[in-house]
Design an enzyme around this catalytic site. Structure first.
Site, mmCIF file in Angstrom:
data_model
loop_
_atom_site.group_PDB
_atom_site.id
_atom_site.type_symbol
_atom_site.label_atom_id
_atom_site.label_comp_id
_atom_site.label_asym_id
_atom_site.label_seq_id
_atom_site.Cartn_x
_atom_site.Cartn_y
_atom_site.Cartn_z
ATOM 1 N N ASP A 247 -6.144 2.746 9.146
ATOM 2 C CA ASP A 247 -6.710 3.279 7.749
ATOM 3 C C ASP A 247 -7.577 4.274 7.037
ATOM 4 O O ASP A 247 -8.680 2.846 6.934
ATOM 5 C CB ASP A 247 -5.262 3.202 7.341
ATOM 6 C CG ASP A 247 -4.026 3.250 7.147
ATOM 7 O OD1 ASP A 247 -3.835 4.311 8.343
ATOM 8 O OD2 ASP A 247 -2.867 2.571 6.577
ATOM 9 N N ASP A 554 -0.869 0.595 6.109
ATOM 10 C CA ASP A 554 -0.433 -0.366 4.486
ATOM 11 C C ASP A 554 1.382 0.225 4.236
ATOM 12 O O ASP A 554 2.531 -0.053 3.599
ATOM 13 C CB ASP A 554 -1.358 0.211 4.098
ATOM 14 C CG ASP A 554 -1.532 1.388 3.666
ATOM 15 O OD1 ASP A 554 -1.132 2.247 3.921
ATOM 16 O OD2 ASP A 554 -2.449 1.680 2.691
ATOM 17 N N ASP A 558 4.398 3.413 8.863
ATOM 18 C CA ASP A 558 2.936 3.108 9.782
ATOM 19 C C ASP A 558 3.467 1.245 10.479
ATOM 20 O O ASP A 558 3.355 0.966 11.270
ATOM 21 C CB ASP A 558 1.675 1.728 9.191
ATOM 22 C CG ASP A 558 0.916 2.943 8.490
ATOM 23 O OD1 ASP A 558 0.973 3.819 9.336
ATOM 24 O OD2 ASP A 558 0.535 2.624 7.564
#
Length: 835
Positions: A247, A554, A558
């Site tokens: 990310d 997070d 996801d």
């Protein structure tokens, strides 16, 4: 083994407590405070958002499109919608959609989840793939050892009962009809003891112990490096990772956001909080949108304390900007009523609210990704507050502003609204189904939020690249912002690299066929404007290409990618409970540098196991050959049962402890990842093992057969001479293992002493082994069938052991084929047509 298992079970208890110790926000006295899940009390008010786990039993106070996944409690996969007519919430369930607040009515053992958990216990005794492989290796070696022991037993029994076994003075041990039954039984038992001792030495029971020790030690150290391991096998798998899909926000960047650019009323505000240039109408509409369309909150303490702003980093940045524009958060929220909420959705990249003012006028406010919200706007509000149609020039002006901000790695968020003249659904059921209108919006503002790169991220990414691990950025931000951050942190080398497919948008990647995605996935470095499904498709494509994929995430969205990846790494601070539950390792500080430390530890686990295998197999092979050759040729063994058990103790338990606790070195990050199917015993290990074992076997067999002559013991008492010779063999063999332990530390390096002072446990174990060896020979020889040695004999033993060190250095100069040994020989046979 028992001590190690006990300590590991304690370690698991601590890890499970840490894993369950979730920190969350509760509202007490009108103020949001962060507390541990263990500190929640009845009467607390808890905000709930998508991805949260309901931390206690409670009743819904307010909710907007709140849907709960109660499958963990009911077993039903159906998502349950919560409202005032069905307000009961159960601990342990997950928020699937929407948002709300709940009043806690039951905690701990008094919740439905607590009563359920009280009746079951969590089993953490999983075996990792490496443990399974090693158990297989240990079983195979054990079978070989058992076969050799049976062979030795049969040969020795035949020799004994046919009169070929002699005493040290040359007399025959068994004479048919003359030797008493008790003497014959004693002789047979002695032979049986030799066979059992061979089995004890051959079976490498220390291998599973070494894995247990390495994993327990590594997990404890990884906790200090801010990584909480939820699944043991992830430790090993991480050492084989070939790519990390990371990310951007909060992992590569600091996630400390501030508004640094603002376009309001069709013009740029400089500075961004210059409220003097805004009309009253525009200012009030903008502040209404900021205060009402948010999951965050503003707490103003009584007295002169600082204002506390809470929420996600993006929400906090916009709320702080609103405060600078003169927003009174509580007053604005009390002036209008929330009719309906569309919580921020990562698929649509926006969130909205419907408000009803005191005059019964309904406004729809939207906030989200700038270019997406801008595409829904047909008008904009100018500096005087007048609504003006959006012509092509103005649309281009805003698009250029967004691109300019994105190029400077700013996150762009647009705020828009529209009046709603139609009738709002009055029935609660209809209201839940009502979709907020998202067309014909009026643009109020576009803000650019700065989220700087984390310090040390560039070095961490460089370290990954040196280690053969490709880092890919997968973000929901637009392509320009993603490109700017990727250049800043070193994922893209230069502007020349920022071309498709290196830099790709999620929708383009999504549109390719499965085969094309597999081809392109290899080349992707940055994916912008990606949806959760794009991330999942990328992970699947990379895995099909043979990559071992690690994914950081997070959000709730996801979870599929985290679950699909070989190693899922969730964020401990920003991560939702759903993401954490789907992951294998939790990065407690949300820092990419901690992900790199996990890679180091993963490689260290594998390397330490290989060191121990090399060390133990060298000892096994040498001890086995020496005893088998001596037993078959002379009917006696130089290393008796007690001596071999002592060797077994130092090589299995102490050796495992010494080599399993070697800390990771930078050298591990300068070689490619270990392949999934790469053999445990590499060609380098075979070379080291065979050189050391051959040397030890050669020298000790020469001592066994020619020892009396070489040591000038021909004139001594036969029994004493035999004991001196066997004691020197035993002493030299043990000292060889101590030097071999140093050699095993660095299987592919010439300087085996580098960094040895950093591992105090290793030095302590070597020192303890030496001291105990001296004590055994000099003070308690009667228990181990050894005799005291003079200084010459000690010098000879040390000399024999010392030679193994330069021999190891010379051995490391011998080149080895890169292909695994079995493949190498197979190719040779093919080449000569003999396969």
């Amino acid at each position: 083994s028992a001590i190690s298992d006990y300590r590991q079970s304690l370690q698991f208890q601590n890890l499970n407590e840490e894993k369950r110790n979730i920190h969350l926000e509760v509202i007490r006295g009108g103020r949001r405070v962060e507390v541990s899940i263990y500190d929640i009390v009845v009467g607390d008010v808890i905000p709930l958002n998508i991805g949260d786990q309901v931390p206690a039993d409670g009743i819904l106070i307010t909710g907007h499109s709140l849907s709960i996944d109660e499958s963990s409690m009911t077993g039903e996969s159906k998502i349950v919608h919560k409202s005032t007519s069905e307000p009961f919430l159960m601990s342990g369930c997950k928020v699937a959609d929407g948002s709300g607040t709940m009043l806690v009515t039951g905690v701990g053992i008094n919740t439905e989840w607590g009563l359920l958990m009280a009746s079951i216990s969590e089993d953490t005794g999983e075996e990792t793939p490496l443990q399974v492989r090693l158990n297989g290796v240990a079983t195979f070696i054990g079978i070989v050892g058992l076969s050799v022991a049976v062979l030795v037993l049969v040969v020795l029994m035949i020799r004994y009962f046919t009169g070929h076994t002699k005493n040290p003075d040359g007399s025959i041990q068994f004479k048919a009809g003359r030797t008493s039954v008790s003497a014959a039984v004693d002789g047979a038992i002695k032979i049986f003891t030799v066979a059992v001792t061979i089995v004890v030495v051959a079976v490498p029971e220390g291998l599973p112990l070494a894995v247990t020790l390495t994993l327990a030690y590594s997990m404890r150290k990884m906790m200090r490096d801010k990584a909480l391991v939820r699944r043991l096998s992830a430790c090993e798998t991480m050492g084989s990772a070939t790519t990390i899909c990371s990310d951007k926000t909060g992992t590569l960047t600091l996630n400390e956001m501030t508004v640094v650019d603002a376009y309001v009323g069709g013009q740029k505000l400089d500075p961004p909080d210059n409220k003097a240039r805004l009309s009253g109408v525009l200012s009030s509409l903008l502040i209404q949108g900021v205060a009402q369309n948010t999951n965050g909150s503003v707490f103003v303490p009584e007295g002169a304390g600082d204002v506390e702003v809470s929420g996600s980093p993006t929400e906090k940045a916009i709320l702080v900007w609103g405060l600078k524009l003169g927003m009174d958060f509580d007053a604005v929220r009390s002036q209008s009523t929330l009719v309906h909420v569309f919580p921020f959705n990562s698929e649509k990249k926006r969130g909205g609210v419907a408000l009803q003012s005191a005059e019964s006028q309904v406004y729809i406010h939207w906030k989200g990704a700038a270019e997406i919200v801008l595409a829904c706007c047909s008008r904009y509000s100018d500096a005087s507050g007048e609504v003006v149609p959006m012509d092509e020039d103005k649309a281009l002006f805003f698009k250029n502003a967004i691109e300019d901000m994105a190029a400077r790695s700013l996150r762009c968020v647009a705020i828009a609204y529209r009046p709603y003249e139609e009738k709002v659904p009055a029935d609660e059921q209809q209201l839940m189904q009502w979709k907020l209108p998202e067309d014909d919006l009026i643009l109020l503002a576009i803000v650019g939020i700065k989220d700087p790169c984390r310090p040390g991220v560039r070095d961490a990414i460089q370290l990954c690249q040196n280690a053969g691990v490709k880092v890919r950025m997968v973000t929901g931000d637009n392509l320009q912002t993603a490109k700017a951050i990727a250049l800043e942190c070193g994922i893209l080398g230069s502007d020349a690299d920022a071309v498709e497919p290196n830099l790709i948008e999620g929708r383009i990647f999504r549109a390719y066929s499965d085969e094309q995605r597999e081809e392109i996935a290899e080349k992707i470095s940055v994916m912008g404007r990606s949806s959760p499904n794009d991330k999942l498709l990328l992970v699947q494509a990379l895995r099909k290409r043979g990559h071992v994929v690690a994914v950081t995430g997070d959000g709730t969205n996801d979870a599929p990618a985290l679950h699909e990846a070989d190693i899922g790494l969730s964020m401990g601070i920003q991560g939702t409970e759903v993401a954490k539950e789907s992951s294998d390792i939790i990065i407690l500080d949300d820092n990419f540098a901690s992900v790199v430390k996990v890679v180091r530890w993963g490689r260290s686990v594998y390397a330490n196991i290989q060191k121990f295998i090399q060390f133990q197999l060298t000892v096994n092979v040498a001890a086995l050959i020496i005893n088998v050759v001596a037993a078959i040729s002379s009917g006696d063994v130089p290393l008796n049962a007690v001596q071999l058990l002592w060797v077994n103790l130092i090589m299995d338990t102490l050796g495992a402890l010494a080599l399993a606790t070697e800390p990771p070195t930078d050298h591990l990050m300068h070689r490619p990842p270990v392949g999934r199917r790469e053999p445990l015993i590499t060609n380098i290990m075979w070379r080291n093992l065979l050189i050391q074992a051959s040397y030890q076997v050669s020298v000790l067999l020469v001592l066994n057969f020619q020892g009396k002559r070489l040591l000038s013991l021909q004139h001594d008492n036969a029994d004493h001479a035999n004991k001196v010779k066997n004691t020197i063999i035993f002493n030299a063999f043990v000292l060889c293992q101590i030097f071999n332990e140093f050699n095993a530390r660095k299987p592919d390096e010439k300087n085996v002493f580098r960094g040895v002072t950093k591992n105090r446990l290793f030095i302590g174990i070597v020192a303890m082994t030496l001291i105990l060896q001296v004590v055994i020979i000099e003070f308690i020889g009667k228990f181990t069938s050894t005799v005291k040695l003079n200084w010459k004999h000690w010098l000879l033993s040390v000399g024999i052991a010392f030679v193994s060190w330069p021999l190891a250095i010379v051995g490391k100069l011998i080149p080895v084929p890169k292909t695994p040994l079995h493949e190498f020989f197979t190719r040779k046979f093919y080449r000569h047509g003999r396969h």
